[in-house]
Motif scaffolding. Structure first.
Motif, mmCIF file in Angstrom:
data_model
loop_
_atom_site.group_PDB
_atom_site.id
_atom_site.type_symbol
_atom_site.label_atom_id
_atom_site.label_comp_id
_atom_site.label_asym_id
_atom_site.label_seq_id
_atom_site.Cartn_x
_atom_site.Cartn_y
_atom_site.Cartn_z
ATOM 1 N N UNK A 185 0.916 -1.072 -0.059
ATOM 2 C CA UNK A 185 -0.013 -0.072 -0.008
ATOM 3 C C UNK A 185 0.852 1.227 -0.011
ATOM 4 N N UNK A 186 0.510 2.202 -0.878
ATOM 5 C CA UNK A 186 1.322 3.342 -1.121
ATOM 6 C C UNK A 186 0.387 4.645 -0.783
ATOM 7 N N UNK A 187 0.378 5.686 0.004
ATOM 8 C CA UNK A 187 -0.250 6.693 0.257
ATOM 9 C C UNK A 187 -0.359 7.678 -1.174
ATOM 10 N N UNK A 188 -1.509 7.874 -1.731
ATOM 11 C CA UNK A 188 -1.855 8.717 -2.822
ATOM 12 C C UNK A 188 -2.482 9.974 -2.781
ATOM 13 N N UNK A 189 -2.552 10.786 -3.441
ATOM 14 C CA UNK A 189 -3.539 11.945 -3.504
ATOM 15 C C UNK A 189 -3.747 12.341 -4.920
ATOM 16 N N UNK A 190 -4.888 12.352 -5.308
ATOM 17 C CA UNK A 190 -5.497 12.622 -6.521
ATOM 18 C C UNK A 190 -6.305 14.030 -6.540
ATOM 19 N N UNK A 191 -5.878 14.971 -7.128
ATOM 20 C CA UNK A 191 -6.692 16.248 -7.186
ATOM 21 C C UNK A 191 -7.642 16.419 -8.206
ATOM 22 N N UNK A 192 -8.985 16.797 -7.784
ATOM 23 C CA UNK A 192 -10.102 17.069 -8.778
ATOM 24 C C UNK A 192 -10.090 18.590 -8.787
ATOM 25 N N UNK A 193 -10.011 19.055 -10.083
ATOM 26 C CA UNK A 193 -10.308 20.430 -10.211
ATOM 27 C C UNK A 193 -11.745 20.529 -10.736
ATOM 28 N N UNK A 194 -12.361 21.146 -9.931
ATOM 29 C CA UNK A 194 -13.908 21.498 -10.184
ATOM 30 C C UNK A 194 -14.047 22.755 -10.682
ATOM 31 N N UNK A 195 -15.047 23.037 -11.596
ATOM 32 C CA UNK A 195 -15.426 24.330 -11.963
ATOM 33 C C UNK A 195 -16.980 24.474 -11.844
ATOM 34 N N UNK A 196 -17.445 25.529 -11.589
ATOM 35 C CA UNK A 196 -18.925 25.706 -11.352
ATOM 36 C C UNK A 196 -19.429 26.311 -12.543
ATOM 37 N N UNK A 197 -20.631 25.772 -12.905
ATOM 38 C CA UNK A 197 -21.169 26.263 -14.160
ATOM 39 C C UNK A 197 -21.868 27.705 -13.832
ATOM 40 N N UNK A 198 -22.259 28.513 -14.521
ATOM 41 C CA UNK A 198 -22.726 29.818 -14.289
ATOM 42 C C UNK A 198 -24.075 29.471 -13.941
ATOM 43 N N UNK A 199 -24.428 30.151 -12.442
ATOM 44 C CA UNK A 199 -25.372 29.789 -11.902
ATOM 45 C C UNK A 199 -25.974 28.365 -11.597
ATOM 46 N N UNK A 200 -24.797 27.487 -11.793
ATOM 47 C CA UNK A 200 -25.227 26.044 -11.766
ATOM 48 C C UNK A 200 -24.402 25.425 -10.620
ATOM 49 N N UNK A 201 -24.101 24.150 -11.074
ATOM 50 C CA UNK A 201 -23.437 23.159 -9.926
ATOM 51 C C UNK A 201 -21.973 22.805 -10.467
ATOM 52 N N UNK A 202 -21.305 22.326 -9.416
ATOM 53 C CA UNK A 202 -19.931 21.676 -9.831
ATOM 54 C C UNK A 202 -19.877 20.660 -10.697
ATOM 55 N N UNK A 203 -18.769 20.831 -11.622
ATOM 56 C CA UNK A 203 -18.429 19.870 -12.724
ATOM 57 C C UNK A 203 -17.235 19.459 -12.749
ATOM 58 N N UNK A 204 -16.570 18.353 -12.965
ATOM 59 C CA UNK A 204 -15.258 17.993 -13.085
ATOM 60 C C UNK A 204 -14.449 18.571 -14.161
ATOM 61 N N UNK A 205 -13.388 19.440 -14.093
ATOM 62 C CA UNK A 205 -12.699 19.970 -15.049
ATOM 63 C C UNK A 205 -11.398 19.246 -15.500
#
Length: 144
Positions: free
Chosen positions: A121-141
């Motif tokens: 087992x190795x510790x890992x970190x993945x970063x998700x860059x999210x962008x909020x749509x205009x007047x909307x919700x988060x989406x994966x970018x």
């Protein structure tokens, strides 16, 4: 009459609260996307949860995969590796979302987990860059 007015106000506030809170916070979006759309890059699930730019890249990759079997993405984007799998526990941490120093429509969520290969087992970190749509919700970018 006052009772009907009270019920009407209660309904109005609950509907407006639903509309205001229908979008998940960045960490909740990231966790739900991980749980429900893990194979988005391989089978086309959860494409609606991607920004248009990232969706176009994934759709191009999917077309290539269907035609050729192996294309640009030769690894699991969640782990950055060809082998191994995401182990438990998995933690989602909001790393960046500060409207004072970046656009308010961008958030970075760190997904921290062990990469498991056999008994190692190795510790890992993945970063998700999210962008909020205009007047909307988060989406994966993007993934970092």
């Amino acid at each position: 009459m006052f009772r009907c007015f009270g019920i009407l106000l209660l309904l109005l506030f609950s509907v407006s609260g639903y509309a205001r809170d229908r979008c998940e916070p960045p960490t909740v979006f990231a966790e739900n996307f991980f749980r429900n759309g893990y194979d988005f890059y391989d089978d086309g699930t959860a494409l609606a949860s991607l920004t248009p730019e990232f969706r176009a890249i994934v759709e191009t990759e999917l077309k290539c995969l269907r035609a050729n079997g192996l294309c640009n993405l030769g690894h699991d984007p969640w782990t950055g590796a060809q082998d191994g799998e995401v182990g438990k526990p998995v933690h989602f941490v909001l790393e960046h979302h500060d409207a004072r120093i970046s656009p308010p429509d961008i958030a970075v969520v760190a997904m921290k987990f062990p990469l498991v290969m056999g008994t190692k087992r190795w510790p890992l970190t993945t970063r998700l860059v999210l962008r909020k749509e205009k007047g909307g919700c988060w989406r994966l970018h993007d993934f970092i």
